[in-house]
Write a protein that holds these residues in place. Structure first.
Motif, PDB file in Angstrom:
ATOM      1  N   ASN A  27      89.384 120.260   4.046  1.00 46.08           N
ATOM      2  CA  ASN A  27      88.757 119.577   5.184  1.00 46.08           C
ATOM      3  C   ASN A  27      89.129 120.228   6.514  1.00 46.08           C
ATOM      4  O   ASN A  27      88.553 119.884   7.545  1.00 46.08           O
ATOM      5  CB  ASN A  27      89.159 118.105   5.209  1.00 46.08           C
ATOM      6  N   PHE A  28      90.088 121.148   6.503  1.00 48.73           N
ATOM      7  CA  PHE A  28      90.418 121.930   7.683  1.00 48.73           C
ATOM      8  C   PHE A  28      89.836 123.336   7.518  1.00 48.73           C
ATOM      9  O   PHE A  28      89.636 123.792   6.396  1.00 48.73           O
ATOM     10  CB  PHE A  28      91.933 122.060   7.870  1.00 48.73           C
ATOM     11  N   HIS A  29      89.611 123.999   8.625  1.00 44.98           N
ATOM     12  CA  HIS A  29      89.227 125.409   8.599  1.00 44.98           C
ATOM     13  C   HIS A  29      90.101 126.156   9.606  1.00 44.98           C
ATOM     14  O   HIS A  29      89.647 126.581  10.661  1.00 44.98           O
ATOM     15  CB  HIS A  29      87.727 125.571   8.915  1.00 44.98           C
ATOM     16  N   CYS A  30      91.371 126.276   9.259  1.00 47.58           N
ATOM     17  CA  CYS A  30      92.341 126.917  10.148  1.00 47.58           C
ATOM     18  C   CYS A  30      91.980 128.383  10.323  1.00 47.58           C
ATOM     19  O   CYS A  30      91.677 129.086   9.348  1.00 47.58           O
ATOM     20  CB  CYS A  30      93.741 126.792   9.563  1.00 47.58           C
ATOM     21  N   ARG A  31      92.035 128.851  11.541  1.00 45.22           N
ATOM     22  CA  ARG A  31      91.623 130.224  11.829  1.00 45.22           C
ATOM     23  C   ARG A  31      92.483 131.258  11.117  1.00 45.22           C
ATOM     24  O   ARG A  31      92.034 132.372  10.864  1.00 45.22           O
ATOM     25  CB  ARG A  31      91.678 130.478  13.339  1.00 45.22           C
ATOM     26  N   TRP A  32      93.712 130.894  10.782  1.00 44.54           N
ATOM     27  CA  TRP A  32      94.651 131.847  10.182  1.00 44.54           C
ATOM     28  C   TRP A  32      94.754 131.687   8.661  1.00 44.54           C
ATOM     29  O   TRP A  32      95.598 132.318   8.033  1.00 44.54           O
ATOM     30  CB  TRP A  32      96.047 131.641  10.781  1.00 44.54           C
ATOM     31  N   CYS A  33      93.914 130.885   8.068  1.00 43.50           N
ATOM     32  CA  CYS A  33      94.035 130.579   6.641  1.00 43.50           C
ATOM     33  C   CYS A  33      94.142 131.863   5.807  1.00 43.50           C
ATOM     34  O   CYS A  33      93.306 132.768   5.927  1.00 43.50           O
ATOM     35  CB  CYS A  33      92.851 129.756   6.165  1.00 43.50           C
ATOM     36  N   ALA A  34      95.152 131.921   4.942  1.00 41.35           N
ATOM     37  CA  ALA A  34      95.355 133.096   4.094  1.00 41.35           C
ATOM     38  C   ALA A  34      94.618 132.992   2.764  1.00 41.35           C
ATOM     39  O   ALA A  34      94.598 133.949   1.999  1.00 41.35           O
ATOM     40  CB  ALA A  34      96.847 133.303   3.832  1.00 41.35           C
ATOM     41  N   ASN A  35      94.023 131.825   2.495  1.00 36.41           N
ATOM     42  CA  ASN A  35      93.273 131.624   1.255  1.00 36.41           C
ATOM     43  C   ASN A  35      91.857 131.138   1.573  1.00 36.41           C
ATOM     44  O   ASN A  35      91.495 130.003   1.240  1.00 36.41           O
ATOM     45  CB  ASN A  35      93.976 130.608   0.348  1.00 36.41           C
ATOM     46  N   PRO A  36      91.037 131.975   2.216  1.00 36.72           N
ATOM     47  CA  PRO A  36      89.703 131.519   2.596  1.00 36.72           C
ATOM     48  C   PRO A  36      88.824 131.167   1.399  1.00 36.72           C
ATOM     49  O   PRO A  36      87.871 130.398   1.534  1.00 36.72           O
ATOM     50  CB  PRO A  36      89.125 132.711   3.370  1.00 36.72           C
ATOM     51  N   GLU A  37      89.154 131.702   0.222  1.00 37.56           N
ATOM     52  CA  GLU A  37      88.402 131.356  -0.982  1.00 37.56           C
ATOM     53  C   GLU A  37      88.659 129.918  -1.414  1.00 37.56           C
ATOM     54  O   GLU A  37      87.979 129.391  -2.306  1.00 37.56           O
ATOM     55  CB  GLU A  37      88.731 132.327  -2.117  1.00 37.56           C
ATOM     56  N   GLY A  38      89.635 129.278  -0.781  1.00 36.14           N
ATOM     57  CA  GLY A  38      89.923 127.882  -1.080  1.00 36.14           C
ATOM     58  C   GLY A  38      89.272 126.898  -0.135  1.00 36.14           C
ATOM     59  O   GLY A  38      89.410 125.688  -0.304  1.00 36.14           O
TER      60      GLY A  38
END
Length: 297
Positions: A27-38
């Motif tokens: 439910n978040f879309h953090c700009r730094w997310c290291a697992n964008p496939e999640g």
């Protein structure tokens, strides 16, 4: 449960050897997310161009093409493919299809199968994505694992309205504290943080074992104002529990190749990283209020 990966971890995602399940959807879309496939709930094809030798032969649907000597993917055509011969027949390393549904009972059975490997300390960790985005299935899995005597850990952004359902049911909660500023949180994650902060207050009072994890992000929470606010908030939590553990991570760009493989822009491309001095600054601030924070790798 909808997962995008599973594997093993040692001492980094809970105590001992951990069987990891990474749940898909957030439910978040953090700009730094290291697992964008999640982030997305939907299955996705990841295409790694640097591994793409003979990729055209692996795809009979003309989804792969050469441009300026570099392989590219036509995602519209790829998304129309249902049998995925690139993986099923060729097992080609340029392709990685992420997203599969595993029945809760199968997850419990796998954990039971590996129970001897866990030893006295290890167990199962659910991460993501956001594990609590699939709360009903997660609770079912936790109950089954608890009945089997298997230690459980949840890594979470602490944003679920059913967050208190986890208290006492899971052995360890590892909760993100991203920032205190509502405006910054909304700008960098796309979501409000009021419920997050309320849930963390509850967890500090009711959860048996709790770790607060802070990822220091350049231009987001590595400034004096935000560090002071996080210190004050964590001092509040420490009043509820003297054993409060805080782990501090430093931003990295290791997830950038995944964005490229998914064909989506990496929001923090070319941005500088927080310094070791930033980490030490926050550690020193927390020490003043009685919290010995850990540097996490």
């Amino acid at each position: 449960m909808n997962i995008f990966a599973m594997g093993w971890s040692n001492e980094k995602d809970g105590p001992g050897w951990r069987l990891m399940f990474y749940l898909k959807g957030c439910n978040f879309h953090c700009r730094w997310c290291a697992n964008p496939e999640g982030l997305s709930r939907e299955p996705q094809m990841m295409f790694y161009a640097h591994r793409s030798q003979f990729a055209e032969q692996a795809c009979p649907y003309d989804a792969i093409y050469l441009s300026a000597g570099i392989h590219n993917i036509r995602r519209e055509k790829c998304n129309q493919c249902s049998d995925r011969p690139c993986l099923r027949v060729w097992h080609h390393p340029a392709f990685d299809y992420v997203g599969q549904n595993l029945p809760v009972e199968r997850i419990i059975d796998q954990a039971r199968h590996y129970k001897d490997i866990f030893g006295d300390k290890g167990g199962v960790t659910f991460g993501g994505g956001e594990a609590t985005f699939q709360m009903d299935e997660l609770l079912e899995a936790l109950k089954g694992l608890k009945d089997s005597g298997i230690h459980t850990t949840i890594e979470t952004n602490a944003s679920s309205p059913k967050f208190d359902s986890l208290f006492g049911l899971t052995d360890l909660l590892i909760c993100d504290l991203k920032c205190i500023s509502a405006h910054s949180h909304k700008e960098f994650t796309g979501s409000d943080n009021k419920l997050v902060l309320d849930n963390l207050r509850q967890a500090a009072q009711k959860q048996l074992k709790l770790i607060i994890r802070i990822a220091l992000i350049h231009g987001f929470n590595n400034n004096d104002q935000e560090m002071a606010a996080m210190t004050d908030f964590l001092a509040e939590l420490r009043r509820y529990r003297r054993d409060l553990q805080v782990d501090i991570l430093r931003q990295h760009h290791l997830g950038e190749p995944k964005y490229i493989a998914l064909g989506i822009p990496y929001p923090l491309a070319n941005t500088p990283l927080p310094t070791q001095g930033d980490v030490q600054n926050l550690i020193d601030r927390l020490k003043v209020v009685g919290i010995d924070a850990n540097r996490a790798s």
